[in-house]
Scaffold this motif. Structure first.
Motif, short mmCIF file in Angstrom:
data_model
loop_
_atom_site.label_atom_id
_atom_site.label_comp_id
_atom_site.label_asym_id
_atom_site.label_seq_id
_atom_site.Cartn_x
_atom_site.Cartn_y
_atom_site.Cartn_z
N VAL A 125 0.84 -1.20 0.00
CA VAL A 125 0.00 0.00 0.00
C VAL A 125 0.87 1.25 0.00
O VAL A 125 0.58 2.24 -0.68
CB VAL A 125 -0.95 -0.01 1.22
N ASN A 126 1.96 1.22 0.75
CA ASN A 126 2.88 2.35 0.78
C ASN A 126 3.51 2.60 -0.59
O ASN A 126 3.66 3.75 -1.01
CB ASN A 126 3.99 2.11 1.81
N TYR A 127 3.88 1.53 -1.27
CA TYR A 127 4.46 1.68 -2.60
C TYR A 127 3.46 2.35 -3.55
O TYR A 127 3.83 3.22 -4.35
CB TYR A 127 4.88 0.32 -3.16
N VAL A 128 2.20 1.93 -3.47
CA VAL A 128 1.17 2.52 -4.33
C VAL A 128 1.01 4.01 -4.02
O VAL A 128 0.91 4.85 -4.93
CB VAL A 128 -0.17 1.78 -4.15
N ALA A 129 0.99 4.35 -2.73
CA ALA A 129 0.83 5.75 -2.34
C ALA A 129 2.02 6.59 -2.80
O ALA A 129 1.85 7.72 -3.29
CB ALA A 129 0.68 5.85 -0.82
N ILE A 130 3.23 6.05 -2.67
CA ILE A 130 4.43 6.80 -3.04
C ILE A 130 4.51 7.00 -4.54
O ILE A 130 4.75 8.12 -5.02
CB ILE A 130 5.70 6.10 -2.51
N TYR A 131 4.30 5.92 -5.31
CA TYR A 131 4.42 6.10 -6.76
C TYR A 131 3.24 6.90 -7.32
O TYR A 131 3.36 7.59 -8.33
CB TYR A 131 4.65 4.78 -7.50
N GLY A 132 2.10 6.87 -6.64
CA GLY A 132 0.98 7.72 -7.04
C GLY A 132 1.29 9.18 -6.80
O GLY A 132 0.99 10.05 -7.64
N PHE A 133 1.93 9.48 -5.66
CA PHE A 133 2.33 10.86 -5.36
C PHE A 133 3.37 11.35 -6.37
O PHE A 133 3.27 12.47 -6.88
CB PHE A 133 2.90 10.91 -3.94
N LEU A 134 4.35 10.52 -6.67
CA LEU A 134 5.41 10.91 -7.60
C LEU A 134 4.88 11.08 -9.02
O LEU A 134 5.32 11.96 -9.76
CB LEU A 134 6.54 9.88 -7.57
N ARG A 135 3.94 10.26 -9.40
CA ARG A 135 3.32 10.39 -10.72
C ARG A 135 2.61 11.73 -10.84
O ARG A 135 2.71 12.43 -11.85
CB ARG A 135 2.33 9.24 -10.94
N ASN A 136 1.90 12.12 -9.78
CA ASN A 136 1.24 13.42 -9.76
C ASN A 136 2.26 14.56 -9.78
O ASN A 136 2.03 15.60 -10.40
CB ASN A 136 0.36 13.56 -8.51
N LEU A 137 3.39 14.33 -9.10
CA LEU A 137 4.43 15.36 -9.04
C LEU A 137 5.02 15.62 -10.43
O LEU A 137 5.35 16.77 -10.76
CB LEU A 137 5.53 14.93 -8.07
N VAL A 138 5.16 14.58 -11.23
CA VAL A 138 5.65 14.75 -12.61
C VAL A 138 4.73 15.69 -13.37
O VAL A 138 5.17 16.64 -14.03
CB VAL A 138 5.76 13.40 -13.34
N LEU A 139 3.43 15.42 -13.28
CA LEU A 139 2.45 16.25 -13.98
C LEU A 139 2.45 17.68 -13.46
O LEU A 139 2.33 18.64 -14.24
CB LEU A 139 1.05 15.65 -13.85
N ILE A 140 2.63 17.85 -12.15
CA ILE A 140 2.67 19.19 -11.55
C ILE A 140 3.82 20.00 -12.14
O ILE A 140 3.67 21.17 -12.51
CB ILE A 140 2.79 19.10 -10.02
N PHE A 141 4.99 19.38 -12.24
CA PHE A 141 6.16 20.10 -12.78
C PHE A 141 6.00 20.38 -14.27
O PHE A 141 6.48 21.41 -14.76
CB PHE A 141 7.43 19.31 -12.52
N ILE A 142 5.31 19.52 -14.99
CA ILE A 142 5.07 19.78 -16.42
C ILE A 142 4.11 20.96 -16.57
O ILE A 142 4.33 21.85 -17.40
CB ILE A 142 4.51 18.52 -17.11
N ILE A 143 3.04 20.98 -15.77
CA ILE A 143 2.11 22.11 -15.79
C ILE A 143 2.84 23.40 -15.41
O ILE A 143 2.65 24.45 -16.04
CB ILE A 143 0.93 21.85 -14.83
N THR A 144 3.68 23.30 -14.39
CA THR A 144 4.46 24.45 -13.95
C THR A 144 5.39 24.95 -15.04
O THR A 144 5.55 26.17 -15.25
CB THR A 144 5.29 24.09 -12.69
N SER A 145 6.00 24.01 -15.75
CA SER A 145 6.92 24.38 -16.83
C SER A 145 6.19 25.15 -17.93
O SER A 145 6.68 26.19 -18.41
CB SER A 145 7.57 23.13 -17.42
N TRP A 146 5.02 24.67 -18.33
CA TRP A 146 4.23 25.38 -19.34
C TRP A 146 3.80 26.76 -18.82
O TRP A 146 3.84 27.75 -19.56
CB TRP A 146 3.01 24.56 -19.72
N TYR A 147 3.38 26.80 -17.56
CA TYR A 147 2.90 28.06 -16.98
C TYR A 147 4.01 29.11 -16.92
O TYR A 147 3.81 30.26 -17.31
CB TYR A 147 2.36 27.78 -15.57
N TYR A 148 5.19 28.70 -16.46
CA TYR A 148 6.30 29.65 -16.38
C TYR A 148 6.78 30.05 -17.78
O TYR A 148 7.19 31.20 -17.99
CB TYR A 148 7.45 29.05 -15.59
N PHE A 149 6.72 29.12 -18.72
CA PHE A 149 7.12 29.43 -20.09
C PHE A 149 6.21 30.51 -20.69
O PHE A 149 6.68 31.44 -21.35
CB PHE A 149 7.07 28.17 -20.94
N ILE A 150 4.90 30.39 -20.43
CA ILE A 150 3.95 31.39 -20.93
C ILE A 150 4.19 32.74 -20.26
O ILE A 150 4.16 33.79 -20.93
CB ILE A 150 2.50 30.91 -20.69
#
Length: 305
Positions: A220-245
């Motif tokens: 269960v911990n592994y699922v929670a950790i990789y789920g958090f990290l997967r979301n973090l990847v998307l957050i940084f991609i959104i942030t990258s587009w936002y800062y680029f604009i």
């Protein structure tokens, strides 16, 4: 713990990613609008919030986290599986050949090669490739870093690696024994050569979770950790587009190129790739945990006689 309506995934998978996106968006907005920036300004601006405002922040963060979790599952997770294959496959030596759906290479493991050779499935194959082109464009800041570091510099070896030949052989044998012992095969018993065609990991995971109670918390911990990290990847991609604009709004033909803006953009892009490496690492660990649990399970062999 069993009576607690909130699990660790609610915090790592939803609440923290949602609040992280809100904080990062505030930081990026101040970075884009000011020549000088102090991180303390962001926290000072929200330090005087009242209870109702804090409660509203928690609710918005939790709801936003659910949206991020869904979006990351159909973008980041899809990209990882399409690009590198499922961990249960490459751990056992089944390496995915291409990100694109090509002729004579089944996209789904339960589909035979003959299906993709039929002309009526050319449209389906083309449609899937168009979807992957769209996904590549959407994740473009991350895809560039993944191409340079993951492919050219072989950073993928840190998270996409198989096991040694002995472990690969014995795990395949145990997976075959498990599936055949459960009577899941509709025709004859399956062999090791058939594993690549099937999504056997679901069976392995459910069997391990059900029969190895002492390992449930770790899984269960592994699922929670990789789920958090997967979301973090998307957050940084959104942030990258936002800062680029925001950076484009500050451009002026008469001004020189601002090296600081370029470095911040590259830094955010690289953070998305580091998060992706960590996500793939724990995704692999979660998968390997289930495989190793059935490997040391003595009951599987005895059930097969």
């Amino acid at each position: 713990m069993k009576q607690n309506p909130f699990s660790i995934y609610d915090f790592l998978g939803y609440l923290i990613p949602g609040s992280t996106l809100i904080y990062i968006s505030l930081i990026i907005e101040k970075l884009g609008n000011k020549t000088e920036f102090k991180l303390s300004e962001v926290f000072t601006s929200i330090s005087d919030y009242k209870f109702q405002e804090i409660l509203f922040f928690i609710i918005i963060s939790y709801a936003l986290g659910h949206i991020l979790s869904f979006l990351s599952s159909i973008t980041i997770e899809k990209y990882g599986n399409w690009k590198y294959g499922y961990p249960s496959k490459y751990i056992l030596g089944y390496v995915k050949k291409s990100f694109w759906v090509v002729k004579n290479e089944p996209e789904d493991y339960n589909e035979s090669i003959e299906i993709y050779e039929k002309s009526e499935n050319r449209k389906k194959r083309r449609t899937k490739n168009i979807g992957r082109i769209f996904l590549t464009i959407l994740l473009f800041p991350f895809v560039i870093i993944d191409f340079v570091f993951g492919q050219k510099l072989h950073f993928k070896n840190f998270y996409q690696k198989g096991l040694d030949p002995y472990l690969t052989k014995v795990i395949k044998e145990k997976v075959v024994l498990l599936i055949n012992s459960l009577g899941l095969s509709t025709e004859n018993n399956i062999s090791e050569n058939d594993l690549k065609k099937y999504d056997f990991h679901r069976i392995v995971t459910h069997y391990s979770f059900e029969n190895c109670k002492e390992h449930q918390f770790r899984m269960v911990n592994y699922v929670a950790i990789y789920g958090f990290l997967r979301n973090l990847v998307l957050i940084f991609i959104i942030t990258s587009w936002y800062y680029f604009i925001l950076s484009l709004n500050t451009l002026n033909i008469e001004n020189k190129i601002d090296l600081k803006i370029i470095l911040i953009n590259l830094g955010i892009m690289f953070l998305s790739y580091i998060s992706f490496m960590a996500y793939m690492k724990f995704y692999r660990r979660y998968t390997l945990e289930g495989l190793m649990l059935i490997l040391v399970d003595k009951e599987i062999r005895s059930n097969c006689g």
